[in-house]
Design an enzyme around this catalytic site. Structure first.
Site, PDB file in Angstrom:
ATOM      1  N   CYS A  54       8.621  11.998  -5.781  1.00 22.21           N
ATOM      2  CA  CYS A  54       9.707  12.956  -5.893  1.00 22.21           C
ATOM      3  C   CYS A  54       9.258  14.189  -6.673  1.00 22.21           C
ATOM      4  CB  CYS A  54      10.949  12.387  -6.569  1.00 22.21           C
ATOM      5  SG  CYS A  54      11.613  10.956  -5.734  1.00 22.21           S
ATOM      6  N   ARG A  87       4.631  15.647  -3.401  1.00 16.22           N
ATOM      7  CA  ARG A  87       5.050  14.506  -4.225  1.00 16.22           C
ATOM      8  C   ARG A  87       5.982  13.556  -3.492  1.00 16.22           C
ATOM      9  NH1 ARG A  87       4.106  15.464  -9.754  1.00 16.22           N
ATOM     10  NH2 ARG A  87       5.597  13.842 -10.243  1.00 16.22           N
ATOM     11  N   TRP A 130      10.725  10.856  -2.419  1.00 18.73           N
ATOM     12  CA  TRP A 130       9.973   9.707  -1.912  1.00 18.73           C
ATOM     13  C   TRP A 130      10.868   8.503  -2.189  1.00 18.73           C
ATOM     14  CZ3 TRP A 130       7.895   5.070  -3.624  1.00 18.73           C
ATOM     15  CH2 TRP A 130       6.925   4.482  -2.787  1.00 18.73           C
ATOM     16  N   ASN A 158      13.943  11.667 -10.602  1.00 19.68           N
ATOM     17  CA  ASN A 158      12.656  11.109 -10.206  1.00 19.68           C
ATOM     18  C   ASN A 158      12.445   9.864 -11.050  1.00 19.68           C
ATOM     19  OD1 ASN A 158       9.968  10.682  -9.479  1.00 19.68           O
ATOM     20  ND2 ASN A 158       9.196  12.113 -11.024  1.00 19.68           N
ATOM     21  N   GLY A 159      12.128   8.733 -10.411  1.00 17.38           N
ATOM     22  CA  GLY A 159      11.877   7.513 -11.177  1.00 17.38           C
ATOM     23  C   GLY A 159      12.748   6.374 -10.681  1.00 17.38           C
ATOM     24  N   GLU A 202     -14.127   4.263  -0.451  1.00 18.89           N
ATOM     25  CA  GLU A 202     -13.380   5.527  -0.454  1.00 18.89           C
ATOM     26  C   GLU A 202     -13.312   6.108   0.961  1.00 18.89           C
ATOM     27  OE1 GLU A 202     -11.413   7.078  -2.185  1.00 18.89           O
ATOM     28  OE2 GLU A 202     -11.526   9.200  -1.697  1.00 18.89           O
ATOM     29  N   LYS A 254      -9.780   6.845   2.922  1.00 20.10           N
ATOM     30  CA  LYS A 254      -9.413   8.146   3.502  1.00 20.10           C
ATOM     31  C   LYS A 254      -8.970   7.968   4.954  1.00 20.10           C
ATOM     32  CE  LYS A 254      -8.971  10.066   0.612  1.00 20.10           C
ATOM     33  NZ  LYS A 254      -9.198   9.793  -0.736  1.00 20.10           N
ATOM     34  N   GLU A 277      -5.471   6.256   5.172  1.00 17.30           N
ATOM     35  CA  GLU A 277      -4.375   7.118   4.736  1.00 17.30           C
ATOM     36  C   GLU A 277      -4.067   8.208   5.741  1.00 17.30           C
ATOM     37  OE1 GLU A 277      -4.415   8.338   0.379  1.00 17.30           O
ATOM     38  OE2 GLU A 277      -6.503   8.546   0.939  1.00 17.30           O
ATOM     39  N   HIS A 279     -21.731 -12.694   4.609  1.00 15.99           N
ATOM     40  CA  HIS A 279     -20.855 -13.719   4.035  1.00 15.99           C
ATOM     41  C   HIS A 279     -19.484 -13.728   4.703  1.00 15.99           C
ATOM     42  CE1 HIS A 279     -23.842 -14.511   0.956  1.00 15.99           C
ATOM     43  NE2 HIS A 279     -23.986 -13.204   0.879  1.00 15.99           N
ATOM     44  N   LYS A 332       2.060  11.949  -3.547  1.00 16.35           N
ATOM     45  CA  LYS A 332       0.862  12.317  -4.292  1.00 16.35           C
ATOM     46  C   LYS A 332       0.719  11.562  -5.596  1.00 16.35           C
ATOM     47  CE  LYS A 332      -2.786  14.793  -5.128  1.00 16.35           C
ATOM     48  NZ  LYS A 332      -4.005  14.371  -4.410  1.00 16.35           N
TER      49      LYS A 332
HETATM   50  C1  F6R Z   1      -5.936   8.416  -2.327  1.00 16.90           C
HETATM   51  C2  F6R Z   1      -5.192   8.817  -3.500  1.00 16.90           C
HETATM   52  C3  F6R Z   1      -4.669   7.759  -4.386  1.00 16.90           C
HETATM   53  C4  F6R Z   1      -4.793   8.178  -5.866  1.00 16.90           C
HETATM   54  C5  F6R Z   1      -4.119   7.144  -6.769  1.00 16.90           C
HETATM   55  C6  F6R Z   1      -4.251   7.501  -8.231  1.00 16.90           C
HETATM   56  O1  F6R Z   1      -6.371   9.511  -1.585  1.00 16.90           O
HETATM   57  O2  F6R Z   1      -4.976   9.969  -3.732  1.00 16.90           O
HETATM   58  O3  F6R Z   1      -5.294   6.533  -4.165  1.00 16.90           O
HETATM   59  O4  F6R Z   1      -6.141   8.309  -6.184  1.00 16.90           O
HETATM   60  O5  F6R Z   1      -2.760   7.053  -6.437  1.00 16.90           O
HETATM   61  O6  F6R Z   1      -3.659   8.731  -8.503  1.00 16.90           O
HETATM   62  P1  F6R Z   1      -3.981   9.506  -9.844  1.00 16.90           P
HETATM   63  O7  F6R Z   1      -5.423   9.900  -9.792  1.00 16.90           O
HETATM   64  O8  F6R Z   1      -3.065  10.687  -9.841  1.00 16.90           O
HETATM   65  O9  F6R Z   1      -3.721   8.554 -10.972  1.00 16.90           O
END
Ligand code: F6R
Length: 621
Positions: A2, A31, A81, A107-108, A490, A494, A497, A513, A616
């Site tokens: 949010c 967000r 969100w 938010n929360g 990673e 990517k 996502e 394994h 985010k």
């Molecule tokens: C993936 C991504 C998330 C963040 C995770 C931690 O692309 O962005 O996996 O890395 O939610 O977020 P922060 O770094 O803001 O604590």
């Protein structure tokens, strides 16, 4: 999770709250983007004007174009969100209370919302949504109707609410005031000239002002056009220092790229260079940005635990190889949400490193607090200035990646690894594990990385072409060993996502394994091949893994060091990155994987900046 924006200006010719708030929401949409809404006070003394719609902000903008609401001097806006209740018009914020006099956004998560809902329903209040926010709104509304001013009602409501929340509210009876409160959820004040702003983070208002002020835990802010007053929940004034925001507003624009993510991938040379810049004091020793950790504590540390989530945790995993190698201190990396519940062994000799782009990830915040309660020293590696983790950690090493708007993290990942390496170098020097000339050599190796990243970006056309040809793939596997292992994970994250494709990252050594059973004819398998100049056995072993999957029909896509012709021999496609010392290679080898995910998702027509179901910063546990 949010995004929230608040604005207060002068009444003047009717006010400009809508423009400012819609602009702020556009910058905060990363967000959360399930629904959006706005409330403006000032045109009607009895009722706040609101508009809200399920869907992205553009849906709200269209609705406002078709059915404008009156503008005014005071307003609040929200991009959601969803936590409680699906993303519908009714569940979108703002929520109205006190017969439409009060509007609230949130938010929360309010944990005692059920008990409060029953209590308020008992007073005859009807609820129009499934949200916990509406409960907070009616609590606030009933306090205002009992005769309290909005600021007093907000303080009283905050005392009764449990959980994590940022709340903003406006009152049609007093359109000269916007009120906010926070607990365990972010809220930043932007100080303007004859106007003031509120935002979940500074990008909400950096086009208007770069002077900001953080709100502490359980504090309430009351803003008019000319004043900002912060108090605790009992009304005691709290003095808060303002600070200058380093980011400029251009950094939060797309800068000619089609997407924020593409722009941020191209920001990576600067993100690494800026994170390295100006770190050494006159004695050539690393400086932390804020807070102080005494050298004697760092010298006595007998264990380091890196806590983070998602991409930040993969950055931590990369950093572990370097920090352990350079300092000979054992390093564990733990997902923040697992750390706290495992009863970890933490003592005053434990250094906890919390890695977070946003500095607001609730899981990481709670892990930081847990570590501090056990006596550990906490250093934050954080991107967002003034965020909760930056404030609560004993010291901070800021990553200087600039605002990261695309939901999928790219430049923050590289900056986090860089900062982790700087911390490792600092500890190695302090504890005498490395001679000064070895430290200089490591810093020189890091200094050379931004130009090499630029080279990877300049030669990325082949990976873009291959990605576009793979839009119909259903599963992609990623293999890596040593520092290539977190890079593989990673790369898989990517792809999941952005392109919604099933992807898994494995330690290449783990292949036999179990995971090799997944390989069938034409299965795409990315392999991050280590430098042949590193430990020779490592290179040879990973090449064996490439051959093993190839023998079973896999289509191998290999990331290898320039000149590694042996790797090319076993690859359907090879993507070269410049040569670098082994521990520096993740800063290069991850880039083709980021570009692959971006390009493949774009080829499928997906919104790469705002992938489905994500937000985010994850500000709820
Ligand atoms: C993936 C991504 C998330 C963040 C995770 C931690 O692309 O962005 O996996 O890395 O939610 O977020 P922060 O770094 O803001 O604590």
């Amino acid at each position: 999770m949010c995004g929230i924006v608040g604005y207060i200006g002068k009444l003047g010719d009717g006010g400009r709250a809508q423009d400012v708030i819609m602009g702020g929401l556009a910058r905060l949409e990363y967000r959360g983007y399930d629904s959006a809404g706005i409330a403006v006070a000032g045109s009607d003394p009895e009722r706040v004007a609101t508009a809200k719609r399920a869907g992205k902000l553009a849906v709200l903008a269209d609705a406002l174009a078709d059915n404008p609401i009156a503008d005014g001097p005071a307003g609040i806006g929200h991009t959601r969100w969803a936590t409680h209740g699906p993303p519908t018009d009714a569940n979108a914020h703002p929520h109205l209370a006190a017969g439409g006099r009060i509007a609230i956004i949130h938010n929360g998560i309010i944990e005692n919302h059920n008990a409060l809902r029953n209590e308020l329903a008992g007073q005859g209040i009807d609820f129009l949504s499934d949200t916990d926010t509406e409960v907070a709104g009616h609590l606030l509304g009933s306090l205002v109707e009992s005769g309290l001013s909005l600021p007093d009602a907000m303080r009283a409501a905050t005392k009764r609410l449990e959980g994590a929340f940022t709340l903003l509210a406006v009152d049609a009876h007093d359109p000269h005031t916007v009120v906010g409160a926070r607990r365990n959820s972010p809220l930043v004040v932007g100080l303007g000239e004859g106007e003031n702003f509120l935002g979940s983070d500074v990008v909400a208002f950096i086009e208007h002002t770069r002077t900001a002020l953080e709100l502490g835990q359980d504090e309430v802010v009351v803003m008019t056009a000319d004043t900002v007053t912060v108090t605790d929940v009992n009304g005691e004034i709290v003095e808060r220092e303002s600070y200058h925001v380093d980011w400029d507003s251009a950094a939060a624009e797309k800068g000619g790229f089609d997407t924020f993510m593409d722009k941020e991938i191209h920001d990576q040379p600067a993100a690494v260079a800026d994170t390295l810049r100006g770190r050494l004091d006159e004695q050539g020793r690393l400086k932390l940005d804020e807070g102080i950790v005494d050298d004697y504590i760092l010298k006595s540390v007998d264990k380091i635990i890196i806590i983070a989530c998602g991409t930040a945790a993969y950055a931590g995993q990369v950093a572990r190889y370097a920090i352990e190698h350079w300092t000979r201190v054992p390093v564990e990396v733990e997902l923040a949400h697992e750390f706290r519940y495992r009863d970890p062994i933490v003592s005053v000799k434990t250094l906890v490193v919390a890695v977070s782009q946003s500095g607001e990830t609730m899981d990481t915040i709670m892990a930081v607090r847990h570590a501090q309660q056990q006596g550990a020293t906490v250093i934050g590696i954080v991107n967002a200035q003034g965020s909760t983790i930056a404030r609560e950690a004993d010291a901070v090493l800021y990553t200087r990646a600039g605002p990261e708007i695309a939901v999928a993290s790219t430049k923050a990942f590289l900056a986090q690894i860089t900062a982790g390496y700087l911390l490792g170098i600092y500890l190695a020097e302090l504890r005498g594990n490395k001679f000064p000339d070895e430290i200089d050599a490591l810093l020189r190796e890091l200094d050379a990385i931004p130009a090499k990243i630029q080279h990877v970006l300049d030669t990325a056309d082949p990976i873009r072409d291959v990605a576009r040809s793979m839009a119909d793939e259903r599963t992609v596997l990623f293999l890596g060993r040593h520092v290539g292992f977190p890079v593989a994970m990673e790369g898989a994250l990517k792809l999941k996502e952005l392109a919604y494709i099933h992807a898994e990252g494995f330690a290449a050594g783990e292949l036999k394994h179990g995971p090799i059973a997944l390989v069938e004819q034409d299965q795409p398998v990315f392999v991050v091949v280590p430098s042949p100049r590193g430990r020779e056995s490592l290179h040879a072993k990973v090449l064996s893994n490439v051959q093993e999957v190839r023998a079973r029909g896999a289509r191998t896509l290999v990331i290898a060091e320039e000149g590694d012709t042996e790797a090319a021999d076993h690859a359907a496609h090879v993507f070269y990155v410049p040569s670098a010392p082994v521990l520096m290679t993740p800063l290069l080898s991850v880039i083709p994987l980021q570009i692959f995910a971006l390009e493949l998702a774009a080829a499928k027509g997906y919104d790469v900046d705002q992938p489905r179901n994500l937000a985010k910063s994850v500000t709820v546990e």
